[in-house]
Write a protein that holds these residues in place. Structure first.
Motif, PDB file in Angstrom:
ATOM      1  N   GLY A 185       0.729  -1.296   0.061  1.00  0.00           N
ATOM      2  CA  GLY A 185      -0.033   0.040   0.146  1.00  0.00           C
ATOM      3  C   GLY A 185       0.810   1.411  -0.091  1.00  0.00           C
ATOM      4  N   SER A 186       1.782   1.368   0.753  1.00  0.00           N
ATOM      5  CA  SER A 186       2.809   2.354   0.864  1.00  0.00           C
ATOM      6  C   SER A 186       3.564   2.689  -0.275  1.00  0.00           C
ATOM      7  CB  SER A 186       3.945   2.293   2.050  1.00  0.00           C
ATOM      8  OG  SER A 186       4.511   3.361   2.267  1.00  0.00           O
ATOM      9  N   SER A 187       3.938   1.590  -0.815  1.00  0.00           N
ATOM     10  CA  SER A 187       4.691   1.616  -2.227  1.00  0.00           C
ATOM     11  C   SER A 187       3.953   2.083  -3.575  1.00  0.00           C
ATOM     12  CB  SER A 187       5.153   0.143  -2.839  1.00  0.00           C
ATOM     13  OG  SER A 187       6.245  -0.248  -1.722  1.00  0.00           O
ATOM     14  N   ILE A 188       2.513   1.320  -3.508  1.00  0.00           N
ATOM     15  CA  ILE A 188       1.645   2.209  -4.555  1.00  0.00           C
ATOM     16  C   ILE A 188       1.383   3.492  -4.295  1.00  0.00           C
ATOM     17  CG2 ILE A 188      -0.645   1.746  -5.113  1.00  0.00           C
ATOM     18  CD1 ILE A 188      -0.495  -1.296  -4.335  1.00  0.00           C
ATOM     19  N   ASP A 189       1.269   3.959  -3.197  1.00  0.00           N
ATOM     20  CA  ASP A 189       0.894   5.491  -2.846  1.00  0.00           C
ATOM     21  C   ASP A 189       2.236   6.247  -3.261  1.00  0.00           C
ATOM     22  OD1 ASP A 189      -1.522   5.025  -1.591  1.00  0.00           O
ATOM     23  OD2 ASP A 189      -0.510   5.136   0.568  1.00  0.00           O
ATOM     24  N   ALA A 190       3.353   5.569  -3.127  1.00  0.00           N
ATOM     25  CA  ALA A 190       4.648   6.460  -3.995  1.00  0.00           C
ATOM     26  C   ALA A 190       4.487   6.655  -5.366  1.00  0.00           C
ATOM     27  CB  ALA A 190       5.683   5.976  -3.437  1.00  0.00           C
ATOM     28  N   LEU A 191       3.984   5.540  -6.078  1.00  0.00           N
ATOM     29  CA  LEU A 191       3.789   5.246  -7.332  1.00  0.00           C
ATOM     30  C   LEU A 191       2.601   6.192  -7.879  1.00  0.00           C
ATOM     31  CD1 LEU A 191       4.323   1.535  -7.665  1.00  0.00           C
ATOM     32  CD2 LEU A 191       5.909   3.327  -8.837  1.00  0.00           C
ATOM     33  N   LEU A 192       1.669   6.376  -7.060  1.00  0.00           N
ATOM     34  CA  LEU A 192       0.706   7.164  -7.624  1.00  0.00           C
ATOM     35  C   LEU A 192       0.959   8.761  -7.362  1.00  0.00           C
ATOM     36  CD1 LEU A 192      -2.532   5.544  -5.765  1.00  0.00           C
ATOM     37  CD2 LEU A 192      -2.126   5.744  -8.016  1.00  0.00           C
ATOM     38  N   ALA A 193       1.924   9.013  -6.480  1.00  0.00           N
ATOM     39  CA  ALA A 193       2.453  10.345  -6.466  1.00  0.00           C
ATOM     40  C   ALA A 193       3.109  10.678  -7.608  1.00  0.00           C
ATOM     41  CB  ALA A 193       3.189  10.671  -5.118  1.00  0.00           C
ATOM     42  N   LEU A 194       3.766   9.735  -8.331  1.00  0.00           N
ATOM     43  CA  LEU A 194       4.493  10.216  -9.613  1.00  0.00           C
ATOM     44  C   LEU A 194       3.414   9.966 -10.733  1.00  0.00           C
ATOM     45  CD1 LEU A 194       6.849  10.277 -11.406  1.00  0.00           C
ATOM     46  CD2 LEU A 194       6.971   7.515 -11.394  1.00  0.00           C
ATOM     47  N   VAL A 195       2.663   9.022 -10.789  1.00  0.00           N
ATOM     48  CA  VAL A 195       1.505   9.236 -11.870  1.00  0.00           C
ATOM     49  C   VAL A 195       0.616  10.463 -11.676  1.00  0.00           C
ATOM     50  CG1 VAL A 195      -0.636   8.055 -12.588  1.00  0.00           C
ATOM     51  CG2 VAL A 195       1.370   6.810 -11.714  1.00  0.00           C
TER      52      VAL A 195
END
Length: 207
Positions: A185-195
């Motif tokens: 979940g935390s890693s996906i949030d980081a990727l979403l910040a980039l997206v």
């Protein structure tokens, strides 16, 4: 963002499925960059919906002369080409994640791995900020938009947001988040910040 038509393929949820999901509309290549030992392989492992591809080798006595093990003495392997994984996001967006080696001796691979990428998530270890300068320089030289994610190591010092931004000399608009690369979940949030950063840029510039 770049897009391509999808084929009729097995469901991504099927055991061992490796093909892109049927509903995939936007296929996006993302780099996961950062210095040696920062957690790139761990992050891709934590979010990939397919079995990740790794090209890891055990550290040898020869590599100890060229790889800085300060702060990562417990590390026994290193990526020597790429890590690869895939994750589907809401809105029929599929991210193809390419983890890059973090050592200077693999710099020659950078242009090949970065080709066709739309952006980069740069992982940073706040215990050794200076280890990130070379990677940030490579990303900026390539012209890739990027977000910075501080991997939350248990013994990491606490710094203020603006202090970290100044230390890394980041532009005001560069997204900066904290994540735990072990946590999906935390890693996906980081990727979403980039997206979100990619989506928010000028459409012409983004293409």
């Amino acid at each position: 963002m770049a897009s391509a038509p999808s084929n009729t393929t097995p469901s991504a949820g099927a055991p061992g499925a490796v093909h892109r999901p049927d509903a995939a509309r936007d296929l996006v290549k993302i780099l996961v960059a950062g210095p040696f030992g920062v957690g790139k392989t761990t992050l891709i492992d934590s979010v990939s919906e397919i079995r990740p591809l790794h090209t890891e080798e055990h550290l040898s006595e020869a590599s100890a002369e060229v790889d800085d093990l300060a702060g990562v003495r417990e590390k026994s392997t290193t990526t020597v080409a790429i890590d690869f994984g895939r994750i589907s996001l809401p809105g029929d967006v599929v991210l193809y994640l390419f983890g890059t080696p973090g050592q200077e001796r693999f710099r020659a691979l950078w242009d090949d791995i970065a080709y066709g990428a739309l952006g980069a998530l740069v992982l940073v270890d706040s215990r050794r900020l200076d280890a990130s300068f070379d990677v940030l320089g490579l990303v900026e030289e390539s012209g890739l938009p990027y977000a910075v994610a501080f991997n939350a190591f248990p013994d990491a010092p606490r710094h203020g947001t603006e202090q970290l931004r100044r230390a890394l000399d980041l532009e005001p608009g560069t997204p900066m988040v904290t994540c735990d690369a072990r946590d999906p979940g935390s890693s996906i949030d980081a990727l979403l910040a980039l997206v979100d950063h990619l989506i928010g840029r000028d459409p012409v510039e983004a293409r």
